[in-house]
Design a protein around this motif. Structure first.
Motif, PDB file in Angstrom:
ATOM      1  N   GLU A  57     -23.249  82.670 138.244  1.00 60.30           N
ATOM      2  CA  GLU A  57     -22.237  82.905 137.214  1.00 60.30           C
ATOM      3  C   GLU A  57     -21.013  82.025 137.429  1.00 60.30           C
ATOM      4  O   GLU A  57     -20.430  81.502 136.468  1.00 60.30           O
ATOM      5  CB  GLU A  57     -21.860  84.388 137.193  1.00 60.30           C
ATOM      6  N   LYS A  58     -20.609  81.846 138.673  1.00 55.39           N
ATOM      7  CA  LYS A  58     -19.477  80.960 138.954  1.00 55.39           C
ATOM      8  C   LYS A  58     -19.814  79.509 138.611  1.00 55.39           C
ATOM      9  O   LYS A  58     -18.977  78.773 138.073  1.00 55.39           O
ATOM     10  CB  LYS A  58     -19.074  81.074 140.426  1.00 55.39           C
ATOM     11  N   ALA A  59     -21.048  79.103 138.920  1.00 61.44           N
ATOM     12  CA  ALA A  59     -21.471  77.733 138.623  1.00 61.44           C
ATOM     13  C   ALA A  59     -21.511  77.485 137.122  1.00 61.44           C
ATOM     14  O   ALA A  59     -21.100  76.419 136.640  1.00 61.44           O
ATOM     15  CB  ALA A  59     -22.846  77.469 139.239  1.00 61.44           C
ATOM     16  N   ILE A  60     -21.990  78.470 136.370  1.00 62.02           N
ATOM     17  CA  ILE A  60     -22.045  78.339 134.911  1.00 62.02           C
ATOM     18  C   ILE A  60     -20.633  78.264 134.338  1.00 62.02           C
ATOM     19  O   ILE A  60     -20.341  77.434 133.471  1.00 62.02           O
ATOM     20  CB  ILE A  60     -22.826  79.521 134.302  1.00 62.02           C
ATOM     21  N   SER A  61     -19.744  79.120 134.834  1.00 64.23           N
ATOM     22  CA  SER A  61     -18.355  79.119 134.356  1.00 64.23           C
ATOM     23  C   SER A  61     -17.706  77.760 134.573  1.00 64.23           C
ATOM     24  O   SER A  61     -16.991  77.242 133.707  1.00 64.23           O
ATOM     25  CB  SER A  61     -17.546  80.195 135.088  1.00 64.23           C
ATOM     26  N   LYS A  62     -17.969  77.173 135.731  1.00 63.41           N
ATOM     27  CA  LYS A  62     -17.385  75.868 136.048  1.00 63.41           C
ATOM     28  C   LYS A  62     -17.998  74.764 135.199  1.00 63.41           C
ATOM     29  O   LYS A  62     -17.297  73.860 134.725  1.00 63.41           O
ATOM     30  CB  LYS A  62     -17.589  75.566 137.535  1.00 63.41           C
ATOM     31  N   ARG A  63     -19.308  74.861 134.965  1.00 60.59           N
ATOM     32  CA  ARG A  63     -19.997  73.788 134.227  1.00 60.59           C
ATOM     33  C   ARG A  63     -19.620  73.756 132.751  1.00 60.59           C
ATOM     34  O   ARG A  63     -19.579  72.678 132.139  1.00 60.59           O
ATOM     35  CB  ARG A  63     -21.516  73.974 134.379  1.00 60.59           C
ATOM     36  N   VAL A  64     -19.348  74.905 132.150  1.00 55.58           N
ATOM     37  CA  VAL A  64     -19.022  74.923 130.718  1.00 55.58           C
ATOM     38  C   VAL A  64     -17.564  74.561 130.461  1.00 55.58           C
ATOM     39  O   VAL A  64     -17.158  74.407 129.306  1.00 55.58           O
ATOM     40  CB  VAL A  64     -19.333  76.298 130.087  1.00 55.58           C
ATOM     41  N   SER A  65     -16.792  74.406 131.526  1.00 53.08           N
ATOM     42  CA  SER A  65     -15.384  74.029 131.370  1.00 53.08           C
ATOM     43  C   SER A  65     -15.273  72.504 131.392  1.00 53.08           C
ATOM     44  O   SER A  65     -14.905  71.903 132.396  1.00 53.08           O
ATOM     45  CB  SER A  65     -14.549  74.647 132.501  1.00 53.08           C
ATOM     46  N   PHE A  66     -15.600  71.883 130.275  1.00 53.55           N
ATOM     47  CA  PHE A  66     -15.632  70.421 130.212  1.00 53.55           C
ATOM     48  C   PHE A  66     -14.616  69.838 129.233  1.00 53.55           C
ATOM     49  O   PHE A  66     -14.429  68.623 129.168  1.00 53.55           O
ATOM     50  CB  PHE A  66     -17.034  69.945 129.811  1.00 53.55           C
ATOM     51  N   VAL A  67     -13.951  70.691 128.473  1.00 60.99           N
ATOM     52  CA  VAL A  67     -13.021  70.204 127.449  1.00 60.99           C
ATOM     53  C   VAL A  67     -11.620  70.060 128.031  1.00 60.99           C
ATOM     54  O   VAL A  67     -11.139  70.945 128.743  1.00 60.99           O
ATOM     55  CB  VAL A  67     -12.988  71.162 126.240  1.00 60.99           C
ATOM     56  N   ASN A  68     -10.980  68.936 127.729  1.00 68.92           N
ATOM     57  CA  ASN A  68      -9.591  68.724 128.127  1.00 68.92           C
ATOM     58  C   ASN A  68      -8.865  67.982 127.005  1.00 68.92           C
ATOM     59  O   ASN A  68      -9.448  67.715 125.949  1.00 68.92           O
ATOM     60  CB  ASN A  68      -9.514  67.949 129.451  1.00 68.92           C
ATOM     61  N   LYS A  69      -7.616  67.640 127.234  1.00 70.76           N
ATOM     62  CA  LYS A  69      -6.801  67.030 126.178  1.00 70.76           C
ATOM     63  C   LYS A  69      -7.315  65.662 125.748  1.00 70.76           C
ATOM     64  O   LYS A  69      -6.954  65.166 124.673  1.00 70.76           O
ATOM     65  CB  LYS A  69      -5.347  66.912 126.640  1.00 70.76           C
ATOM     66  N   ASP A  70      -8.160  65.030 126.570  1.00 65.93           N
ATOM     67  CA  ASP A  70      -8.678  63.705 126.240  1.00 65.93           C
ATOM     68  C   ASP A  70     -10.073  63.738 125.617  1.00 65.93           C
ATOM     69  O   ASP A  70     -10.617  62.692 125.260  1.00 65.93           O
ATOM     70  CB  ASP A  70      -8.719  62.830 127.502  1.00 65.93           C
ATOM     71  N   THR A  71     -10.663  64.917 125.489  1.00 64.14           N
ATOM     72  CA  THR A  71     -12.010  65.033 124.929  1.00 64.14           C
ATOM     73  C   THR A  71     -12.014  64.646 123.451  1.00 64.14           C
ATOM     74  O   THR A  71     -11.133  65.052 122.692  1.00 64.14           O
ATOM     75  CB  THR A  71     -12.534  66.473 125.085  1.00 64.14           C
ATOM     76  N   ASP A  72     -13.003  63.857 123.066  1.00 62.63           N
ATOM     77  CA  ASP A  72     -13.154  63.450 121.666  1.00 62.63           C
ATOM     78  C   ASP A  72     -13.757  64.617 120.886  1.00 62.63           C
ATOM     79  O   ASP A  72     -14.920  64.973 121.078  1.00 62.63           O
ATOM     80  CB  ASP A  72     -14.065  62.220 121.589  1.00 62.63           C
TER      81      ASP A  72
END
Length: 423
Positions: free
Chosen positions: A146-161
């Motif tokens: 669950e921790k690994a999934i939470s970390k992996r889905v957090s990919f969006v940031n202010k520079d994301t297209d």
């Protein structure tokens, strides 16, 4: 997705299911002299989308497929994960030895492919059935996963297209203020819609307060945003506001005592993780509020539901859609997905593809149900083969940009010039 891989977004990639003809390409077919030899589906698609956009109640439902178009250009940057990516992330976090040990303990785990949802489902069942040292190992593995999934889905940031998300928001959420606010429902944990709305300067009503820290309360969904000016007697509802319902939670939600607060970077975000028990979890607070809004909205008169990137694998969402089609005669449904046609069929490049062409393998049978309803004459249903980003470009822009929006665009473009300060 061989056919679709690296294919630039374009409305021309869409195909409309015509029960009499088959899957018709968006653009007209022309000969070498530029003469039209066969009409495309662009006019019918534009009409169906325009009718949906003008519905009294407008809903959008998205799933994982809608996030695949979000791009991070930095080297080795994370992208939107599929099931296989989540499997790999869990395997890496748990270490290969532990992962293989878990696989050996779970019956038929070797036969599920890289389906992390099925693996976690069977792990949960194992823990409930057995109370021994092995079940303790499985429990620890579930926590690591669950921790690994939470970390992996957090990919969006202010520079994301997030062009596609921004386009969808700009076209759909900019409705006349006399109509109910557009409602966006998503099963995604990521922050694509939130970041896209911020870039577009749209306001979101998502159940959280405007105080700090932001605390969730279902009553906030009944709030709205108005502009008060001294020269006017009554409130003036502002433009560019929409509702956002995160049906399976969000990576920036965290439980703090009896409250749910918004905070980025939480190691234990409030999520419904991929496993079969998500059906039961969806009917617990705060997800129950989201589900209630989804089901009640589907039954409102003159409602349009646009679905894209959602695989109809979640019965707690798919069944209400089918029930609404049966009960709500005024419901209009538009489904846009790559699942309708296999890559090898699309690669032939035919202007019209036979309607009986096989759908992709291992997809929900709801896609065939929708095709069957359309084939036997249900004109409320519009089926499109294509991606979320293709649909975004095809949706008509019915509301002109306001002078206030043009002013904000000019001011945003001017920032960073003249005073040497970059916003």
């Amino acid at each position: 997705m061989g056919y679709w891989k690296d294919l630039p977004a374009s409305a021309d990639h869409l195909r409309l299911f015509n029960p009499a003809k088959g899957w018709v390409e968006f653009a007209d077919q022309v000969d070498g002299d530029g003469k039209t030899t066969s009409f495309g589906a662009n006019r019918d698609i534009d009409l169906a989308l325009s009718i949906a956009m003008n519905a009294s109640n407008l809903m959008v439902l998205t799933g994982a497929g809608a996030s695949f178009c979000a791009r991070n250009t930095a080297q080795n940057a994370l992208t939107a994960p599929g099931m296989g990516d989540l499997w790999d992330a869990v395997k890496t976090a748990a270490t290969d030895d532990t992962f293989q040990e878990v696989i050996k303990l779970i019956p038929k785990a070797k036969d599920i492919g890289k389906n992390i949802e099925k693996l976690l489902t069977q792990c949960k069942i194992y823990v409930e059935l057995f109370d021994n040292a092995q079940s303790a190992k499985i429990t620890n593995f579930i926590g690591t996963a669950e921790k690994a999934i939470s970390k992996r889905v957090s990919f969006v940031n202010k520079d994301t297209d997030l062009k596609a998300h921004g386009t969808i928001i700009r076209k759909i959420a900019r409705r006349g203020v006399r109509k109910p606010r557009a409602k966006f429902f998503t099963t995604n944990y990521d922050l694509c819609f939130e970041y896209a709305a911020r870039t577009q300067r749209f306001s979101i009503i998502d159940g959280f307060s405007h105080s700090m820290p932001q605390i969730y309360d279902r009553g906030h969904f009944s709030h709205d945003i108005v502009r008060r000016e001294n020269a006017k007697e009554g409130p003036d509802y502002i433009e560019n506001v929409f509702h956002l319902y995160k049906l399976h939670g969000s990576i920036d939600w965290k439980r703090s005592g009896a409250d749910i607060v918004r905070t980025e970077g939480s190691e234990t975000p409030l999520l419904i993780f991929p496993r079969d028990s998500k059906y039961q979890e969806a009917f617990e607070p705060p997800y129950l509020d989201m589900m209630g809004a989804f089901q009640s909205s589907l039954r409102e008169p003159d409602t349009a539901l646009i679905v894209s990137g959602f695989g109809f694998n979640d019965d707690h969402l798919s069944k209400p859609v089918m029930a609404a089609l049966e009960a709500n005669m005024s419901l209009k449904l538009i489904v846009c997905d790559v699942a309708f046609l296999r890559d090898d069929v699309l690669e032939k490049g035919d202007h019209t593809i036979a309607g009986e062409s096989a759908v992709r393998e291992h997809i929900s049978d709801y896609f065939e149900r929708f095709k069957h309803l359309a084939r036997i004459g249900d004109q409320r249903i519009t089926l499109l083969s294509g991606r979320f980003e293709d649909l975004a470009l095809a949706i008509p822009d019915l509301v002109a940009q306001t002078e206030r929006e043009r002013h904000l665009d000019r001011m945003q473009a001017a920032r960073g010039f003249g005073d040497g300060v970059q916003s």
